[in-house]
Design an enzyme around this catalytic site. Sequence first.
Site, mmCIF file in Angstrom:
data_model
loop_
_atom_site.group_PDB
_atom_site.id
_atom_site.type_symbol
_atom_site.label_atom_id
_atom_site.label_comp_id
_atom_site.label_asym_id
_atom_site.label_seq_id
_atom_site.Cartn_x
_atom_site.Cartn_y
_atom_site.Cartn_z
ATOM 1 N N LYS A 73 16.475 -25.923 103.772
ATOM 2 C CA LYS A 73 16.787 -26.369 105.137
ATOM 3 C C LYS A 73 16.840 -27.882 105.125
ATOM 4 O O LYS A 73 16.041 -28.525 104.431
ATOM 5 C CB LYS A 73 15.721 -25.882 106.122
ATOM 6 C CG LYS A 73 15.939 -26.405 107.550
ATOM 7 C CD LYS A 73 15.016 -25.752 108.545
ATOM 8 C CE LYS A 73 13.669 -26.405 108.643
ATOM 9 N NZ LYS A 73 13.660 -27.834 108.995
ATOM 10 N N ASP B 292 11.991 -26.564 102.749
ATOM 11 C CA ASP B 292 12.405 -27.630 103.667
ATOM 12 C C ASP B 292 12.577 -28.929 102.877
ATOM 13 O O ASP B 292 11.606 -29.425 102.289
ATOM 14 C CB ASP B 292 11.302 -27.797 104.718
ATOM 15 C CG ASP B 292 11.821 -28.326 106.033
ATOM 16 O OD1 ASP B 292 13.047 -28.531 106.161
ATOM 17 O OD2 ASP B 292 10.996 -28.532 106.941
ATOM 18 N N GLU C 234 15.708 -27.234 117.653
ATOM 19 C CA GLU C 234 14.330 -27.580 118.033
ATOM 20 C C GLU C 234 14.303 -28.434 119.297
ATOM 21 O O GLU C 234 14.994 -29.458 119.381
ATOM 22 C CB GLU C 234 13.640 -28.323 116.868
ATOM 23 C CG GLU C 234 12.218 -28.737 117.225
ATOM 24 C CD GLU C 234 11.358 -29.142 116.037
ATOM 25 O OE1 GLU C 234 11.813 -29.026 114.879
ATOM 26 O OE2 GLU C 234 10.212 -29.560 116.289
HETATM 27 O O1 KIV Z 1 8.839 -28.204 109.148
HETATM 28 C C1 KIV Z 1 8.912 -27.199 109.868
HETATM 29 O O2 KIV Z 1 7.991 -26.368 109.954
HETATM 30 C C2 KIV Z 1 10.133 -27.013 110.627
HETATM 31 C C3 KIV Z 1 10.087 -26.064 111.772
HETATM 32 C C4 KIV Z 1 9.580 -26.801 112.947
HETATM 33 C C5 KIV Z 1 11.401 -25.452 112.042
HETATM 34 O O3 KIV Z 1 11.108 -27.656 110.357
#
Ligand code: KIV
Length: 276
Positions: free
Chosen positions: A113, A83, A182
């Site tokens: 992501k 992320d 989300e």
């Molecule tokens: O940071 C995270 O865990 C996320 C999820 C909520 C999809 O972005």
Amino acid sequence: MRVTINQIKEMKQKGEKIVMLTSYDYSTARLVESIGIPMILVGDSLGMVVLGYETPIPVTMDVMIHHTKAVVRGTSKAMIIGDMPFMTYHTSTEDALRNAARFIQEAGAQAVKLEGGITVAATVKRIVDCGIPVMGHLGLTPQSVYQLGGLKVQAKSLEAAKRLIEDSVVLEQAGAFAIVLEAIPFKLAALITKKISIPTISIGAGPYCDGQVQIINDILGLFTEFVPKHAKQYVKMADIMSGAITQYYNEVRAGQFPTEKHSFIIDEAVFKELEK
Ligand code: KIV
């Protein structure tokens, strides 16, 4: 070979539900993969559920790389998605590319992501064009918590819902292989799921998306501050852990742990020499 983006896209075509879960460390990732979960997200939610911050904003690239490496070491089959933290893909396309590359090259992830729609579309395209799979994230985008005025349901008005649909289409055109939706109304999520050909992954976007993602600490009942409406606690791990820690505390205080069974022996002849 780990799970590929083509396999994930095929799951949508075949109507197979896609399961994704977060993990932030080696042992948990091993466990999650052993269940057969094909995608593990090292989410910047670790800022809240692991590091104790109020938002994901303080999370840095170095922190994400550290945790992603541990998750990669604990797995061999699942696709690991890193992320991209706050402001690591906004300052310039070059910065975004460099940071996305760190996830792949340094941490061993297979995809990244990032949050946002039209505003990040050119960046998504550039990262994808350079060979790095990108998962989008729309609706409640926690890195924009201050702009959104809190962690609340998004896209309830006609205008906001139309914008979200446009953002989804633009992300698909930019080359994203899937999109996390989300905290948006479930009928809107269902509409987007029909409209685009890449998988939609829901967290608080209802049952009609192609897949679901949850924060592991929420479903295990490890994060006790609050339970989000979209989460289901399958177990109350905090209670189970408290019970075990209390037992350990009591046994040490009472001299019941450790026993000789948990201890190591010395050769009798050696010991006799010591006692002389
Ligand atoms: O940071 C995270 O865990 C996320 C999820 C909520 C999809 O972005």
